[in-house]
Structure formats: C-alpha cells, structure tokens
Enzyme design. Structure first.
Site, PDB file in Angstrom:
ATOM      1  N   GLU A  18      11.965   4.211   3.543  1.00  0.00           N
ATOM      2  CA  GLU A  18      11.304   3.872   2.465  1.00  0.00           C
ATOM      3  C   GLU A  18      10.706   5.138   1.756  1.00  0.00           C
ATOM      4  OE1 GLU A  18       8.742   0.454   2.132  1.00  0.00           O
ATOM      5  OE2 GLU A  18       9.922  -0.646   3.426  1.00  0.00           O
ATOM      6  N   ASP A 104      10.939  -1.201   5.935  1.00  0.00           N
ATOM      7  CA  ASP A 104       9.824  -1.799   7.048  1.00  0.00           C
ATOM      8  C   ASP A 104      10.218  -3.162   7.268  1.00  0.00           C
ATOM      9  OD1 ASP A 104       8.235   0.641   6.676  1.00  0.00           O
ATOM     10  OD2 ASP A 104       7.152  -0.397   5.151  1.00  0.00           O
ATOM     11  N   TYR A 334       2.749  -0.055  12.951  1.00  0.00           N
ATOM     12  CA  TYR A 334       2.853  -0.487  11.485  1.00  0.00           C
ATOM     13  C   TYR A 334       1.784  -1.162  11.156  1.00  0.00           C
ATOM     14  CZ  TYR A 334       5.060  -2.348   7.145  1.00  0.00           C
ATOM     15  OH  TYR A 334       5.199  -2.517   5.845  1.00  0.00           O
ATOM     16  N   ARG A 336       0.876  -2.980   8.390  1.00  0.00           N
ATOM     17  CA  ARG A 336       0.886  -4.233   7.627  1.00  0.00           C
ATOM     18  C   ARG A 336       1.077  -5.450   8.837  1.00  0.00           C
ATOM     19  NH1 ARG A 336       2.378  -0.827   3.381  1.00  0.00           N
ATOM     20  NH2 ARG A 336       1.098  -0.622   1.918  1.00  0.00           N
ATOM     21  N   HIS A 381       5.039  -8.719  14.481  1.00  0.00           N
ATOM     22  CA  HIS A 381       4.800  -7.595  14.887  1.00  0.00           C
ATOM     23  C   HIS A 381       3.562  -7.270  15.936  1.00  0.00           C
ATOM     24  CE1 HIS A 381       5.660  -6.465  10.239  1.00  0.00           C
ATOM     25  NE2 HIS A 381       6.705  -6.146  11.287  1.00  0.00           N
TER      26      HIS A 381
END
Length: 949
Positions: A18, A104, A334, A336, A381
């Site tokens: 990204e 992502d 990560y 988020r 996650h």
C-alpha cells in the site's frame, strides 16, 4: 521454500503493497527477483461527483455512484491522482511472471487487493500475501505461504462503503438546505457528534450544589517513619450515624438524591468543627484486606489511542500516523487490530525480557493469555506489540521524538502484560469522637500499601481524569488497633461544589464509542478527525467542545432522522454488517431494507435487515429525505438562552437575538465561534447585545449621494455605502458597495463621514516607478502595506496610507525585502525549555501582539496574560493547548462559501484547448458553469460519504 530458492529458478515477481515506505522496507528483505511497488492506498473508489461517472450512467446513478435500482451495484472509477500509478503497475505486471498482492490484512486491505486485481486484470498467477509485522522472517514466511483473496471480507467492506455513500449523499443535502451549505452527515460521525452535543447539554442543564465536610489530622502520639507514620488524615464520614453528603449524593439539578444523608452547609460544618475542638477520639475499627492487581492486556487500536492521549498528549489521528510509520519501518506489528492476543513467539520474547530486565521473581510460572473483549472483532490479528522474535528495547531502536515515545509505550505495555500481579494490602480506619454538644462524629481514612509491585515496575496505566489516583499510588496509614486513643491535631472545614460532567476528550470519546459498539476501532481516529475538520467540534486543551453549528445539525437529525442517530440502531447496523461479513446475512436485501424501507416493492421477500425487529412498518432512508417540507430551518437552528433571548445558528455563524427583526427594540449580536455553548449564559448574552451594533448612519457621500453607514461585523467594525434599490448585485453588471475596515485607532461611536470617505478611497495610487509599474497604498488583513505588481511591502503605521510620497515608497522598494519581521526582533522574555518539544521557549512581539513560541509552535497570549507576569508553566500550557488544537482548519462557513465555486476534477487543458476555449460562445460557457456547479455539489456530498469509514 524461501524467496532465494524460488528466484534461483528464474522469473520475476511483482509484489504490490500500500505505501512506498513499506515497499522500500520489504524490498530489502526479498532481494533479487522481486519488484516491490506501492499502490499508494486505494486505486479505485466510488466516483467523486457526477463528472467522474461514465456517460452510460444516468439519473440517480450519476448522483450517487451506486445503482440502487439494480442490486445496489457500485460504480467504481480509478482515482484521478492514481491513473499514473496504475499505468506503472500495469507496465511492471507485463514484465512479471507472478503477482503478489501484499496489502494490509484487514477489510480495507483486502478490498484494495481485490480492486488491484480487477483493474490490472493479471494473466499470471495471483497470490494474496499477508503479514502483520514487517520483519525478514515474517515477509519471507508470507511469500512462502500465500492464500486466496477473502471475498467475504471484500463484500463486507463494499457493503459498508455503499451504506456510507447512501447515508452521506442523501442526508448531507438536507443539512445544506436547512442549516448551512458545505456540511456533512455520516453513519458514525453524526452519532459521535451527538454524543459530544449531549454531554454539553448536560453541562448546560447542570446546577451546582455546595456542600461542606470536615477533615481531621489525627496523631498516634508516637514517633513515626516512612513505613509507619505517626499521624493520618481522615474525612468526616457520619454524624450521629447519618452519612455526610458528598458530591455523588447530588443530582445534576443540584438536589440531593436521597434524604437519608446529612447535607452540611458552611454554618453547620463550622459549628461542628468548633464543638469537636476538645473532643477525645479513638479508633473504632480497622479493616484490612489483601490488594491484588493484574497487568493490563496488550494494546489494541483503541487502548493505544487512549493511552497515547493520556500519557503523551497525542490525538487519535496523530497516534495512528506515528504508529503507521513504526509499522512500515518494522518496529511494531500491525496497528489496526481488535485483538489482545500475543503469538507464542511474542510471549516468549516478552517473558525473556522480563527475566533479563527485572529478574525471574517477576515472571509468572505460566504465560498470560488475554481473551478478546471486542464484539465481532474484525480479524484474528495479534495485539499491537514490538515486532520480531526478540523485542528491541527503546534504547536499541535508534528512534527519536514521537516515534520513540510511542514505541516505548507499546514496548512497556507488552512486557508488563507477561509479568506477575502487583500485591499488597488495603486498610480502612474509622475514628470516632463526641462533640461538646453531644453529637457523635465518625471520620474515615483509607490506605493502600504495595508489598510487591510486579508488573507496575514496568508500566502503570493512565487515567482520563487528571485527578484520579493511579494504580501504583500508595497511601500508608499508621499501624493502629481498635480502641487506640488518638488526638486531633487539627480539624478543618472544607467547602466543595459539584461539577458538571467532564467533556469528552479524544480518549474518552473513543472509549464511549467502543463501549456502545458504534463504529469500528480502526476508524475512530478518522471519525474524530472528521468532526473536528467539519467544524462540529473544536478543542479547548484536550476537551472536545461542540460548536453551536453542531447543536443545529444534531437537533435536525434527532427531530427528523431520529433512527439514523439512535445509538442502539447504529450499533445494530454494525452487528448486521458483521453478519454479512460472516456470511450469515445477504448484503443486497439488507441494503434494500435500509434504503427503501420495509414493505416497499423493492423489498419483497426480505425477512431481516436494518429494521428494528418489532414488526412495525419502517420507512427507508429514501423516504426520510424526500419529505423536507416539515423541517422548519429557523426552528431547528434556534435555542432559548433565557429572558427572551434566543441563540440562532445562521448561514454566517451563531448569533443571539431578542425580539423579531421587524419589531421595535429588536436586538442582535454575533456570538464568538470559539465560545463553548455552556458558557453562553443570559448575563453574557446581555453583554453581547449591549455592545454597539446595527448601522450607524454617517451621512451621504457628496459625490454619489449614497448613504454611508458604519457597522460592527464579524471581523470587526467597518464602513460601507448603501446602494440604491434596483442596483444589480449579481451577474455581469453587478455593483459591489465600497467597504473599508476601521483603523485600530477608530471606533464605531466616533467615526465620522469624512473618516469613512477617506477609508473607502483606498487603495490610493502613490505613483509609478521608472518602468511604469503602479505603486498603491492599501490596508489589508495584516495591516497597511504598499503593492507594486506582486511585490508587497509593509508600512509602519496606518497614517502612511494617506501621506506616503512616491519618493518614500521608492526608497522602501530600494531596500532588500525583509521577511519575518517579528523573528528579527529580540525576544521579550525567555521562559526555559518546553517539556514536550524540548526546545527553548521565548515570548516575542508579533503582528497581533505578544506570543510564546518554541520555534515550531506559536501561541498568542490571552487577554489575562501579560509579558511581565507570564510564568514558564503558563507558556508551556499555551503551547500544549495550541498543539492539541492542531493546524488551522477551514471553518464550515468558509467551506460553504467556496463550495459553489468548486470545480470538478478535470485534466489539464493543453495549449491548443486553451486557445479554443477563448472562442467559446457565452451560451456554451454558461452551460459549462452549470455543469461545474452540479459536479461540485456531487463532489461535496462525496466528501461527506467518505468521511465516516
């Protein structure tokens, strides 16, 4: 198979991520045979206005970008600023043998990967490459273990995007028509705004109550030390067995919730204190119980935002920006995520550091696990943690500034999560005595000792309330037993007043949204950013204050679109969207029910969806926004202040008004836009209305005959002329009245007709230079100045506008142009080093008066500040408030004024096209202008739809 062994067999693999920063880091881990390129976020989205919609679409589809009549089919277009990048990606793909989509691993990332595949149309094998940390091992493992695209995640993101587009594009125009142009509504932003407004309403309705109590300092009569003090401080708890009222016993109306408690006023409190002066006191009871506190779970997105706000003063948006950089550069996982889970590798790394840094005594026998608390968490996650199988200590990272601070916070929290509990004891001591008038008084004191700090050695969580006691705070009491005699060294009388509920901060608003299950943690930063940018909310320090504009918007939404801003309904929508993501519900029937309503022909056969589940008929969004006749624009923007005064929100901002415009005695005055609504009292409104306002007639201009008046405007006092009736105000022949601001030395009640005519004569032509370029003297926003072409030079005072000669003007232009005049002056005062920026802070004299600065942030001194009296602490506070407020934003008013002139995105015209444009007929030009205005309206609505999630 490792990347190296794969590439040994030849071939070229294109990896698309990204961001460019991420591409650079990953490229270093993959080596030869891999080309890593960034999509730079989304490459494709719903159109930003009708101008971007392909010509084959007509009607509502052009306005919405969604075909609501055909299963809500979205119309996707490649973003104008991404077309060059798409061409580059296609060229790289044409030279590649495999494609890895490495966006992502969340809904948004999955959608970006899908859009890339749809636009690039690869003819080579495609792999979905996922990872939650950017380390060499993680990246190589991701290449070796690709998966397929998760279409359910794509569908979930697409449904949210369509829902937010429909909400924004249908509701926002209602706000334009009934409140002010340029406003926006959104599925979550509107609810978040309502929360902030409701809290302010509570503050406005709040009535403070005064209550009194006693504090006693009691001595054991023996020598003491740090472990066993000789005295303790206790607060009056009860009189004659009746508990003494504290703040919690009063309601928001200032009245006691129960008559079972004793409300002491000042006179009674002082009388009791006097009667207890010679009383004998003793310990009535000692209650001791064990204290235990377990460590906090590792960070997820919302808890990181909350702690960064409390401890570092970061806003939610800046927290995510810093975290993004840490992630892209391989320092953290990560950022988020809804998860508090740590991988086995992370647990091992954390436990190893506990032993290394704190010793084996701080390590529990078994690894700690943390169950997720977020309902319908998006993805599996990990929690946010330092990356790698060995955590780098903050000192080992080489990071500086905000990145260092945030990494240290994450590192401490992660390590602490694998440490032992803190243990100790909590003690409550009750002390009794009888007053000289026979009343029994009981005092109470609480203490806490920590015998083993455990995880608190590494980390202690902050609190939203700055006065709250943190977990590691100890309060040691003397070692006393029941029956022990104590002497009163002092008994003081304390007065208190109840306080209104605290305004939300970014941290507490995030917490409230999450607890109500509204929105998703990954979107809260953008939601808060949106309501700040739109002018619905502004900051005072860290507090979020609603603007008067937001009161009007929320009033309209609550009155006419109540279901759309209902907290439970919004949370249920979130559940429904999660059910769609999990394959338990279908997107199209749900969208039909939300948009067209229950019982509509579009809705045949739909059994569940966005209704309330009670079987009643529910109108859809389309029906709600169709009937606007019932909305009284003036009514929804008017709020009573008291004594016949109304607060109104007009197209140019808030104002107070008494009486109607055509009535005798009518009064009106503008309200400062940065005034907190709970500060608009009747007394303050009276002050505003008492200020000079209205038109001061100065006389007629001898030359034109036009009446000249002086007025008090939103930007200060000014003079203007009244044009005769019939004078065209718009169009080609429009005439604008001459207008000029008053000089600083002038006032409304002293300005004369001669002054006004002189002011309106500006700009004054001073003369021309040797090359024939005209020099004028003008009065501008920043004071008087000379202008020659594009070259402006400041003048020392306003009088020069009328008396400066050509020779003097040429002399000024002969000098080198000076920039930053204020910066060249010596500081007025030095305050020391700012604790946040660690830069020297000084007071300087600026164009608008003295201000404090650390070289990066400037903050103007307030009216009650002075250069002589300002302290270093006050200077640091002003800078902190300015940083919290962030960079200046366009107000809703300015946005509204500019909206009609906004042009739809278009390719730059070539020279030939520009030449052809000059020969366009007036009729064609008019058509183009109309088209541009239509496109601008759609573009403004698009911005509102994209502002939510």
């Amino acid at each position: 198979m490792s990347p190296t062994s794969e590439t040994a067999h030849g071939g070229r693999r294109l990896v698309i991520v990204e961001s460019p920063a991420k591409a650079k880091t990953i490229k270093g881990y993959l080596g030869p045979g891999y080309v890593v390129e960034a999509s730079v976020g989304h490459i494709r989205d719903l159109p930003n206005g009708a101008a971007e919609v392909p010509e084959k679409y007509t009607g509502e589809v052009r306005r919405l970008g969604v075909d609501v009549e055909h299963d809500f089919q979205p119309i996707y277009v490649v973003n104008a600023d991404k077309k060059a990048q798409v061409r580059k990606l296609k060229e790289l793909l044409a030279e590649s043998d495999e494609l890895y989509l490495a966006t992502d691993e969340d809904r948004e990332g999955e959608a970006i990967a899908w859009h890339l595949q749809e636009v690039l149309k690869p003819k080579v094998p495609v792999h979905r490459m996922v990872f939650h940390e950017i380390t060499k091992d993680a990246i190589r493992a991701a290449v070796a273990n690709p998966r397929e695209l998760n279409t359910r995640m794509v569908d979930a993101q697409e449904t949210r995007r369509i829902l937010d587009r429909l909400y924004g594009y249908e509701v926002s125009p209602v706000l334009w028509k009934k409140v002010m142009r340029g406003l926006s509504a959104g599925r979550v932003q509107s609810v978040a705004t309502r929360l902030v407004v409701e809290r302010e309403r509570e503050r406005i309705a709040f009535r403070s109550a005064e209550y009194w109590d006693l504090t006693g300092t009691f001595s054991t009569g023996r020598a003491g030390d740090a472990s066993d003090p000789s005295s303790l401080v206790a607060r009056l708890n009860a009189v004659d067995g009746r508990r003494v009222a504290q703040g919690r016993d009063f309601g928001p109306d200032g009245r006691l919730k129960s008559d079972q408690v004793l409300h002491l006023d000042e006179a009674n409190a002082r009388a009791l204190a006097t009667a207890l002066e010679n009383a004998s006191f003793s310990v009535r009871s000692v209650e001791s119980k064990p204290y235990r506190r377990s460590p906090y779970a590792p960070f997820r997105t919302t808890t990181l935002q909350q702690e960064a706000s409390r401890k570092l003063g970061f806003g939610a948006k800046s927290t995510m920006q810093v975290a993004q950089k840490l992630y892209e550069n391989g320092f953290i996982t990560y950022m988020r995520t809804d998860s508090t889970t740590l991988s086995d590798t992370a647990v091992s790394a954390a436990r190893a550091q506990v032993t290394q840094l704190y010793g084996a005594g701080y390590l529990p026998d078994k690894p700690r696990t943390y169950a997720g608390k977020v309902k319908n968490a998006q993805e599996a996650h990990e929690a946010i943690r330092p990356s790698g199988d060995r955590f780098r200590t903050p000192a080992e990272t080489g990071l500086t500034g905000d990145q260092f601070k945030l990494y240290e916070l994450i590192w401490k929290r992660t390590v602490a999560s694998q440490m032992k509990d803190a243990v100790g004891n909590s003690v409550t001591v009750k002390i009794g005595g009888r007053s000289s008038d026979g009343r029994d008084a009981e005092f109470s004191a609480s203490g806490k000792t920590i015998t083993f700090h455990g995880f608190m050695k590494a980390y202690v969580e902050g609190a939203d309330d700055p006065n709250a006691e943190l977990d590691d705070r100890e309060r040691r009491l003397p070692q006393v037993a029941e029956g022990d005699a104590l002497s009163a060294e002092e008994i003081s009388v304390d007065g208190h007043a109840t306080k209104p509920p605290a305004r939300y901060t970014e941290a507490s608003l995030v917490k409230e949204l999450e607890e109500r299950e509204i929105g998703r943690p990954s979107t809260y930063a953008s939601i808060i950013g949106t309501i700040l940018d739109r002018g619905y909310v502004f900051k005072k320090g860290t507090a979020l204050v609603p603007s008067f504009l937001s009161f009007a918007v929320v009033n309209l939404l609550e009155t006419h679109f109540g279901r759309l801003v209902d907290y439970d309904f919004t949370a249920k929508m979130e559940d429904d969207l999660d059910r769609i993501a999990q394959g338990e519900a279908q997107a199209v029937p749900w969208l039909r029910r939300f948009y067209f309503g229950e019982g509509d022909d579009h809705n045949a056969g739909v059994a569940s969806g966005a209704g309330n589940g009670d079987g009643d008929h529910l109108g859809g969004l389309k029906e709600l926004v169709t009937d606007l006749g019932a909305i009284d624009a003036r009514e929804i923007s008017s709020f009573p202040v008291g004594d016949g005064i109304m607060l109104r929100v007009g197209r140019y901002g808030p104002y107070v008004e008494r009486g109607e415009k055509d009535e005798e005695g009518h009064q009106r005055a503008d309200v400062p836009e940065d005034l907190a609504p709970d500060e608009l009292t009747v007394e303050y409104a009276e002050e505003l209305l008492a200020k000079p306002s209205g038109d001061f007639e100065l006389g007629a201009d001898p030359e034109s005959g036009h009446q000249i008046v002086a007025k008090d405007g939103r930007y200060g006092p000014y003079v203007t002329e009244i044009l005769p009736d019939g004078t065209p105000k718009t169009g080609k022949n429009a005439v604008k009245p001459r207008t000029a601001s008053l000089f600083k030395s002038m006032s409304l009640d002293t300005v004369t007709l001669a002054d006004a005519l002189k002011l309106m004569s500006l700009p004054r032509v001073v003369g021309t230079d040797a090359e024939g370029v005209e020099i004028t003297a003008q009065n501008g926003r920043y004071g008087p100045y000379l202008k020659k072409g594009t070259d402006s030079r400041s003048l020392e005072n306003e009088d020069q506008l009328f008396n400066i000669t050509l020779e003097e003007a040429l002399a000024i232009y002969a000098q080198p142009k000076q920039r930053g005049r204020a910066a060249a002056k010596p500081p007025l005062k030095e305050l020391g080093t700012d604790p946040v920026s660690e830069r020297p802070v000084v007071v300087k004299d600026g164009r608008f008066g003295p201000y404090v600065t650390d070289g990066e942030t400037n903050a103007t001194l307030r009216t009650d500040d002075s250069v002589e009296a300002i302290t270093p602490e006050r200077g640091y506070e002003l800078l902190a408030e300015k940083r919290a407020k962030g960079p200046a934003k366009k107000t809703a008013k300015k946005a509204a004024k500019k909206a009609p002139a906004k042009k739809a995105p278009a390719k730059k015209a070539t020279t030939a096209k520009k030449a052809a444009a000059k020969t366009t007929t007036a009729k064609t030009a008019a058509k183009k202008t109309t088209a541009k205005k239509t496109a601008a309206k759609s573009s403004a609505a698009s911005a509102s739809a994209k502002s939510d999630e």
